[in-house]
Scaffold this active site. Sequence first.
Site, mmCIF file in Angstrom:
data_model
loop_
_atom_site.group_PDB
_atom_site.id
_atom_site.type_symbol
_atom_site.label_atom_id
_atom_site.label_comp_id
_atom_site.label_asym_id
_atom_site.label_seq_id
_atom_site.Cartn_x
_atom_site.Cartn_y
_atom_site.Cartn_z
ATOM 1 N N GLU A 12 9.886 -7.389 -1.384
ATOM 2 C CA GLU A 12 8.804 -8.194 -0.825
ATOM 3 C C GLU A 12 8.976 -8.372 0.686
ATOM 4 O OE1 GLU A 12 6.029 -9.225 -2.560
ATOM 5 O OE2 GLU A 12 6.975 -7.819 -3.949
ATOM 6 N N TRP B 259 -22.648 -3.860 1.021
ATOM 7 C CA TRP B 259 -22.164 -5.215 1.250
ATOM 8 C C TRP B 259 -23.288 -6.236 1.260
ATOM 9 C CZ3 TRP B 259 -17.366 -4.896 0.294
ATOM 10 C CH2 TRP B 259 -16.607 -3.805 0.703
ATOM 11 N N TRP C 62 7.697 -5.230 2.243
ATOM 12 C CA TRP C 62 6.235 -5.210 2.375
ATOM 13 C C TRP C 62 5.809 -5.918 3.666
ATOM 14 C CZ3 TRP C 62 2.361 -2.544 0.651
ATOM 15 C CH2 TRP C 62 2.384 -1.969 -0.613
ATOM 16 N N TRP D 197 -5.252 -8.064 2.821
ATOM 17 C CA TRP D 197 -6.674 -7.972 2.470
ATOM 18 C C TRP D 197 -7.122 -6.514 2.411
ATOM 19 C CZ3 TRP D 197 -10.604 -10.943 0.718
ATOM 20 C CH2 TRP D 197 -10.377 -12.309 0.610
ATOM 21 N N ASN E 257 0.817 -15.831 -4.370
ATOM 22 C CA ASN E 257 0.476 -14.462 -3.963
ATOM 23 C C ASN E 257 -0.337 -13.713 -5.014
ATOM 24 O OD1 ASN E 257 0.778 -12.202 -2.024
ATOM 25 N ND2 ASN E 257 1.841 -11.251 -3.747
ATOM 26 N N TRP F 139 -14.161 -7.646 3.364
ATOM 27 C CA TRP F 139 -12.844 -8.275 3.369
ATOM 28 C C TRP F 139 -12.611 -9.125 4.613
ATOM 29 C CZ3 TRP F 139 -9.429 -7.505 7.317
ATOM 30 C CH2 TRP F 139 -9.546 -6.347 8.085
#
Length: 462
Positions: free
Chosen positions: A268, A299, A271, A378, A337, A355
């Site tokens: 993690e 959209w 990341w 995102w 998360n 997003w």
Amino acid sequence: MPSPAPTVLWFRRDLRLADNPALVEAVGEARATGGDVVGLYVLDPALWASAGPVRQAYLARSLRALAASTGGRLVVRHGDPRSVLPRVCAETGARSVHVAASYEPYGRRRDDAVEAGLAAADVTLRRTGSPYAVAPGRVLTRGGTPFQVFTPFRTAWLEHGWRAPAPLPDDVAWAALASDGLPDAPDPGAELPAAGEAAAHDRWQAFLADGLADYPTDRDRPDLAGTSHLSPALKWGEIHPRTLLADLAAAVRSGAVPDEAAATYRSELAWREFHADVLFHHPGAAQRSLRAVVPEDAWATGAAEERLLAAWREGRTGYPMVDAGMRQLLATGWMHNRVRMIVASFLVKDLHVRWQRGAEHFMARLVDGDVSQNQLNWQWVAGTGRDAAPYFRIFNPVTQGVKFDPDGEYVRRWVPELRGLAGKAAHEPWKAPGNAPGYPERIVDHATERKVSLEDFAHGRS
């Protein structure tokens, strides 16, 4: 004979004394010249205005803790760093400013401008360390190019390794200097965690002792206290990832935690470093998709978009797992998360809202809001980033809720209208009419919108 000149330590995202290489360098230089260290924090109005009340409140509390650890000698100046730093150096006679390097787009532009302004006054900006175990841009493929996929990045990151935590200097001679004072933060309207270096270390040690062993299984369960809750501390540098990595290795060596648990937590952290690396190489990713996945006309726009956004922001979509997450965010400035992924997928792929609109709301409300982590996570959910989830991976908010909140405890905690529904029935209140008074109807039908998203994706590829 002239008085010894001080050095300046410019705190930014390193609001701590332990494991702070820039502090070590500043103290070493000051001792060599017989000077003091000016511990300086510049309250940049551009960053303060963009932080939102939750991060403003947390930052103010963290600065108070840092001020206490310097014996009350933290110097806070308000203004543009490009003008504040030269003024402080002229005021004190300092010939060098020590900082941890910044790698996000705004920070890089700011530091380059500050460096040029200081150089004009014959003052040196010295960059030492960063908010990361391995600075962005350091981990490259064998061909010398940035990694596009996380797993090989992680492998190379592990092979690259990192330095041991920096030692804590003894008896730092902090300079006494006039300060503009700590910022007046607004009421955050949220229950914030304790801020500051000591609180971060306490939280980490408690997690090492009681939570890390179960982290691989519990980290996806928002109904459990299965994560370290260190993201705000990492955001502000109250603790450094290098410290966490060293403690993980020591815990494995001692047999205190299984290697699998340490490896999962280490992944993690990787990341976090991967996303910082992506943004370093692609600064436009803070606002723009790295790749298009659906046609532009897919959209929502105008009044329809605003209506959908409002329901999502307020936690009134009619989908309990989504609404619980959004209400947790409003109440605490934080969200689990796994739930972040669920609510993001719902906004982009069920409500068909870009997003960027969701990322904007998160940055306004999150206590741990960090540009590279927020924007690139995102983009991962939206399928538009590097090594992103494929666009056709669409989270079902009901099945996700049943899987990761099997007894419905999380959704009942944050959505009181559902407290009359026992167990997993809380994830499908429409099947128990009358047992969830005041809870809204589903704003869309997930099965229908999933088909729409897949059709949009197919059109985008044609």
